[in-house]
Every structure is written in C-alpha cells, then in structure tokens.
Design an enzyme around this catalytic site. Sequence first.
Site, PDB file in Angstrom:
ATOM      1  N   ASP A  42       0.784  -1.248   0.000  1.00 22.99           N
ATOM      2  CA  ASP A  42       0.000   0.000   0.000  1.00 22.99           C
ATOM      3  C   ASP A  42       0.817   1.301   0.000  1.00 22.99           C
ATOM      4  O   ASP A  42       0.478   2.247   0.733  1.00 22.99           O
ATOM      5  CB  ASP A  42      -0.963   0.010   1.206  1.00 22.99           C
ATOM      6  CG  ASP A  42      -1.997  -1.111   1.144  1.00 22.99           C
ATOM      7  OD1 ASP A  42      -1.942  -1.932   0.215  1.00 22.99           O
ATOM      8  OD2 ASP A  42      -2.862  -1.158   2.041  1.00 22.99           O
ATOM      9  N   LYS A 140      -6.999  -5.093  -3.023  1.00 27.71           N
ATOM     10  CA  LYS A 140      -7.741  -5.658  -1.898  1.00 27.71           C
ATOM     11  C   LYS A 140      -8.668  -4.611  -1.310  1.00 27.71           C
ATOM     12  O   LYS A 140      -8.442  -3.420  -1.481  1.00 27.71           O
ATOM     13  CB  LYS A 140      -6.753  -6.164  -0.834  1.00 27.71           C
ATOM     14  CG  LYS A 140      -5.864  -5.045  -0.329  1.00 27.71           C
ATOM     15  CD  LYS A 140      -4.832  -5.519   0.661  1.00 27.71           C
ATOM     16  CE  LYS A 140      -3.982  -4.390   1.150  1.00 27.71           C
ATOM     17  NZ  LYS A 140      -4.714  -3.340   1.882  1.00 27.71           N
ATOM     18  N   CYS A 185      -2.140  -2.743   7.541  1.00 36.98           N
ATOM     19  CA  CYS A 185      -1.977  -3.659   6.398  1.00 36.98           C
ATOM     20  C   CYS A 185      -0.684  -4.459   6.444  1.00 36.98           C
ATOM     21  O   CYS A 185      -0.665  -5.625   6.043  1.00 36.98           O
ATOM     22  CB  CYS A 185      -2.156  -2.886   5.103  1.00 36.98           C
ATOM     23  SG  CYS A 185      -3.874  -2.329   4.942  1.00 36.98           S
TER      24      CYS A 185
END
Length: 240
Positions: A42, A140, A185
């Site tokens: 990310d 995701k 994450c």
Amino acid sequence: MLNRRQILAALGTTALASFAPSALFAAAAIKPDDTSALLVIDVQNCFLPGGSLAVKEGEQVVPVINRIAKTFSNVVMTQDWHTPGHVSFASVHSGKKPFETIDLPYGKQVLWPDHCVQGTDGAALSKDLAIPQAELIIRKGFHKDVDSYSAFLEADGKTTTGLAAYLKSRKIKRVFVAGLATDFCVAWTALDARKAGFEVYVVEDACRGIDTQGSLAKAWADMAKAGVKRIQSADIAASA
Ligand code: VGL
Ligand code: ZN
C-alpha cells in the site's frame, strides 16, 4: 606454555571487540533468494503526505523499499482498492468520525477517512517507487461491505485474495513485508503469511505506522507472538 584460558585472557576485550562485530554482521546478513519475495504494501498516494489518510513519515519508506527491492527477484505490490462508500469509511456511518470503531458482522472495524477509492489518484501507487521487476499487484478491499487490511485474506477471515496460492505456486517460502501502515496492512499481511506457512520478516525501517489507540505496540506484540521476524533494511545483504 600458555593454556587456552591464558591465551583468551591475553587477547582480552580489545581483540574481541575489534573482531566480533564484523563477524557477527556478516553472519547476520540475510540474502534473498529465488524462494524469497518482497511484499510492498500500500505505498499509495492516500497514505503519503497530502493524502487523505497520510501516515506520518510515510514518504520515508520509499527510498528504503527501492533499495532493498534491488536484492529481490520476486516482488509483489498491493493496492488498497475501495469502492466509493466503502464500509470502512466513517463518512457512510452517520454520527461516526474517523478512527472510531464499529461492530460489523465480521468483527470490530476501525473507521477511516475516505481513502484509496478505485481509479482515483489517491489510490495510485507512489510515482517514486522504482521497482520495475514487480511481478504482481494485488488489489484488496474491493468488496463494498468487507475491509481487507491483509494482502492474503479479507476481514471476514475467509475470502482469499489468491496471494498465498500464487506465492506457493511460484515456490516462495519466505516473505519480506514492507510499506504502509505497519500496524494495519503490514501487520495483518505478516500475520496471515505466517498462518499460510511462510517464513516472515517485517523490515521495520521500510514501514511506518498509523498508531491509533495503541495499535502499533499491539501489532508488534502480535507479530512477535506469531513468529514474525522483525528486521532492519541493513540486515538484508546488498545486491550482488
Ligand atoms: C490501511 C487503514 C485503512 C493500510 C488501509 O494500508 O494500512 N490502513 N486502509
Ligand atoms: Zn483501506
């Protein structure tokens, strides 16, 4: 004749001190091989300075990740990739503010500012990432009613992203996790990687955390308990 103990005593601490650190350092260097993969989590504009969910010092991970990525032949990146009006956005729950929590069918959910909406500039990967060999980008969090911090498993605890199967079919045994955010994450990805049977390293200086309500300390504690290895980028051998 000097005996062994006398020789050691004569060598003393200076000799040991000048000898030991480099030997230890060499022994500690981790060399990524063909069964290793770097997971870059990310590194997206929303989590960088000026983004809607900017992680403090988030931009500092980029040069570190670019440097370590050179030592990996396998790199997978992830993108948080939410629908507009995603369930994890505080804006869709009346009376709720970002960083408050709610109970959803799959458990407790932290609410966030709107971020990483599919196709927006905020959801784009940082243009400063320089990892041309990256072989797969996993998106995701694209189911409107389910969040997914983890790159492996959505927050319902059962819907997979396909990443474990991909890595296994590529004969990957060890994963190295870097990116944003350490306590969400990155940590969830590292924990699920352990559950999927991988050897897991989190590269601490290649990550930054959000740290809300003690989340960063809890994440490190959970990861330690699960057997995730906490390393620094300097522990990874420079590329040949
Ligand atoms: C993340 C909060 C919400 C992350 C994603 O990338 O760590 N955190 N969505
Ligand atoms: Zn998100």
